[in-house]
Every structure is written in structure tokens, then in C-alpha cells.
Design an enzyme around this catalytic site. Structure first.
Site, mmCIF file in Angstrom:
data_model
loop_
_atom_site.group_PDB
_atom_site.id
_atom_site.type_symbol
_atom_site.label_atom_id
_atom_site.label_comp_id
_atom_site.label_asym_id
_atom_site.label_seq_id
_atom_site.Cartn_x
_atom_site.Cartn_y
_atom_site.Cartn_z
ATOM 1 C CB SER A 53 1.848 -2.301 4.876
ATOM 2 O OG SER A 53 2.729 -1.303 5.321
ATOM 3 C CG HIS A 91 2.298 -1.925 0.509
ATOM 4 N ND1 HIS A 91 1.860 -1.504 -0.731
ATOM 5 C CD2 HIS A 91 2.270 -0.819 1.293
ATOM 6 C CE1 HIS A 91 1.576 -0.207 -0.684
ATOM 7 N NE2 HIS A 91 1.825 0.242 0.533
ATOM 8 C CG ASP A 122 3.985 1.714 3.211
ATOM 9 O OD1 ASP A 122 3.369 2.151 2.231
ATOM 10 O OD2 ASP A 122 3.524 0.841 3.979
ATOM 11 C CG MET A 152 6.572 7.163 4.566
ATOM 12 S SD MET A 152 5.746 7.174 6.151
ATOM 13 C CE MET A 152 4.561 5.839 5.884
ATOM 14 C CG HIS A 168 2.812 3.528 -1.093
ATOM 15 N ND1 HIS A 168 1.901 3.522 -0.049
ATOM 16 C CD2 HIS A 168 2.588 4.682 -1.770
ATOM 17 C CE1 HIS A 168 1.176 4.626 -0.099
ATOM 18 N NE2 HIS A 168 1.567 5.343 -1.122
ATOM 19 C CG MET A 214 3.655 7.523 0.646
ATOM 20 S SD MET A 214 3.116 6.765 2.191
ATOM 21 C CE MET A 214 4.084 5.251 2.144
ATOM 22 C CG MET A 259 -3.002 6.711 -0.385
ATOM 23 S SD MET A 259 -2.089 5.274 0.186
ATOM 24 C CE MET A 259 -2.120 5.495 1.957
ATOM 25 C CG PHE A 269 1.648 8.376 10.802
ATOM 26 C CD1 PHE A 269 2.785 8.321 11.610
ATOM 27 C CD2 PHE A 269 1.323 9.587 10.201
ATOM 28 C CE1 PHE A 269 3.569 9.453 11.819
ATOM 29 C CE2 PHE A 269 2.091 10.726 10.404
ATOM 30 C CZ PHE A 269 3.224 10.656 11.219
ATOM 31 N N GLY A 270 0.938 4.020 9.818
ATOM 32 C CA GLY A 270 0.119 2.817 9.891
ATOM 33 C C GLY A 270 -0.870 2.956 11.041
ATOM 34 N N GLY A 271 -1.824 2.042 11.092
ATOM 35 C CA GLY A 271 -2.720 1.966 12.243
ATOM 36 C C GLY A 271 -3.810 3.020 12.312
ATOM 37 C CG ASP A 319 -1.721 1.556 1.638
ATOM 38 O OD1 ASP A 319 -1.860 1.079 2.781
ATOM 39 O OD2 ASP A 319 -0.663 2.071 1.237
ATOM 40 N N GLY A 320 -4.772 1.402 3.595
ATOM 41 C CA GLY A 320 -5.040 2.234 4.758
ATOM 42 C C GLY A 320 -6.255 1.786 5.541
ATOM 43 N N GLY A 321 -6.021 1.302 6.755
ATOM 44 C CA GLY A 321 -7.130 0.910 7.619
ATOM 45 C C GLY A 321 -7.902 -0.318 7.149
ATOM 46 C CB SER A 328 -1.990 -2.303 12.267
ATOM 47 O OG SER A 328 -2.884 -1.550 11.506
#
Ligand code: DX5
Ligand code: ZN
Length: 220
Positions: free
Chosen positions: A7, A32, A34, A36, A65, A67, A138, A144-146, A176-178, A199
Site C-alpha cells: 500500500s 495498492h 488508497d 480517502m 481502494h 474510501m 478490512m 490510516f496505515g500502521g 487489508d490492514g495490519g 507499513s
């Protein structure tokens, strides 16, 4: 083998072309992207002009993606800016609005996906399953990333895997996410085909090692 989709949200926006080249060399399959709008999620990131520039800088498969609220309003612009696949959140509009957006993108020759936030049940994808190429789950609240991986989403990933398989659909399951070298094993075990990682890739100096560590993640 699972596909890896770094991402760009965690990349250095002052040198996106170089960042894209690095992750391509690292063997990542998708890029990817993102988007927003500060309405659908409490953050603002990058949009159409950035995608246009990036499209000139890379031939990677760009997974957008969205959002954003009521994405049907902007789908044509993201398609002509160079998206290869456009992901729409099921929460971002009525069922009709999302279906219209999907059909518009398909008409423009693009692949499509539907995305669900953590609180949205697996069954919310059903009205769209026959239309899309990908379902994105998700595992953090989008914006937010991270953030930390939400382990409570694993049963939903498994359920969506079952829904895809029982519908006999040729649909990829993306998460997607973490996602990092530790959590990836659980996501793969739950049935994911494509892993997004921000990240865990751009936070590392050696992007090739980061991509391989995620791909080859083993359960602890
Ligand atoms: C969050 C974005 C993600 C994000 C993932 O709203 O959709 O793609 O960049 O970042 P990490 O991998 O750091 O959780
Ligand atoms: Zn994303």
C-alpha cells in the site's frame, strides 16, 4: 502462492515513481492505491491526479481502494486515470449505487472489487459476488496505515472464503490492514489470495525482504 499488494499510503509521496519501481523489483504483484475523501473516512490521502502521474511511472497492476462517499460520482475518472481494478466499499452507497459503479468500471474494461469494513457482516457482499473480480476485507478501521491487525476479523475472512467457493465464483479474496510477517500466516490460513501491506513493506529499508517475509509467513 499469495499475491502481495504493498500500500502506497506508507510510501514517500515525494518519490512515488521510485517507490513503485522498488516494490516491482521486490516481486510484489499489485500496487495498492488508497483514496480517502475526509467524509467516508476521517483522513484525506491521494486522488485522481496522483494516480495519473503514477500510471505513467509504472506498469504494475494498480488496485485502487476507494474510501470515498458515493464512489459512482468518480468511478470514470479513476478508470481513465489508470486504475486496473477499482474497489468499492459496500457501506459507501446504496446497493444500487454500488452496482452502478461496478458496472461503469466494467464497461470501461476494468476489474472490480467490493470492500467491507470490520463491522460489516460477510453476507453484505452477496448482492455483488456475481459481478466482481475481488472481495476486500478490512482488518483495521479504514483511514490510516500502521494500525494493529484485528484478529476478530479472521472468522469473517473464512466465511467470505466459503461464500466465494460455494458460489463457484472466480473471485480473489484480499485482506487489508495490519498485515505483516507475523499476522500474514493467519490471513493466508483463513483463505486470503492477496495481502495488502503498507507499513510492513514501506517501513522497511529492504523492500524485497519485506515482501518475501510476508509471503512466507509461518504461524507462530
Ligand atoms: C487503511 C488502508 C490500508 C493501509 C494499510 O485505510 O486501506 O491500505 O495503508 O496499512 P498497514 O498495512 O500499515 O496497516
Ligand atoms: Zn487499502
Amino acid at each position: 502462492m499469495v499475491k502481495i499488494a504493498p500500500s502506497l499510503l506508507s510510501a514517500d509521496f515525494a518519490k512515488l515513481g521510485e517507490e513503485a519501481a522498488e516494490i516491482k523489483a521486490a516481486g510484489a504483484e499489485y500496487l495498492h492505491f488508497d483514496v480517502m475523501d475526509g467524509i467516508f473516512v476521517p483522513n484525506i490521502s491521494i486522488g485522481i491526479p496522483v494516480l495519473k502521474s503514477l500510471r505513467k511511472a509504472t506498469d504494475m497492476f494498480i488496485d485502487v481502494h476507494l474510501m470515498i462517499d458515493r464512489p459512482v460520482r468518480y468511478v470514470e475518472q479513476f478508470c481513465s486515470a489508470g486504475a486496473d481494478l477499482v474497489n468499492f466499499h459496500v457501506e459507501a452507497d446504496s446497493e444500487e449505487g454500488i452496482l452502478e459503479a461496478i458496472r461503469m468500471a466494467k464497461k470501461l474494461g476494468k476489474k472490480t472489487g467490493v470492500t467491507v469494513k470490520p463491522a460489516t457482516p460477510a453476507e453484505a457482499i452477496l448482492p455483488f459476488l456475481g459481478e466482481v473480480d475481488l472481495v476486500l476485507v478490512m482488518t483495521v478501521e479504514p483511514g490510516f496505515g500502521g494500525q494493529s491487525f484485528m484478529y476478530d476479523q479472521l472468522p469473517k475472512i473464512k466465511r467470505i472464503r466459503e461464500l466465494i467457493d460455494s458460489n463457484g465464483a472466480n473471485v480473489e479474496l484480499e485482506v487489508d490492514g495490519g498485515v505483516d510477517a507475523k499476522t500474514a500466516a493467519l490471513v493466508i490460513e483463513a483463505g486470503a489470495d492477496v495481502l495488502v501491506a503498507g507499513s510492513a513493506v514501506f517501513g522497511k529499508a529492504d523492500r524485497a525482504a519485506a515482501v518475501e517475509d510476508i509471503r512466507n509467513s509461518v504461524k507462530e
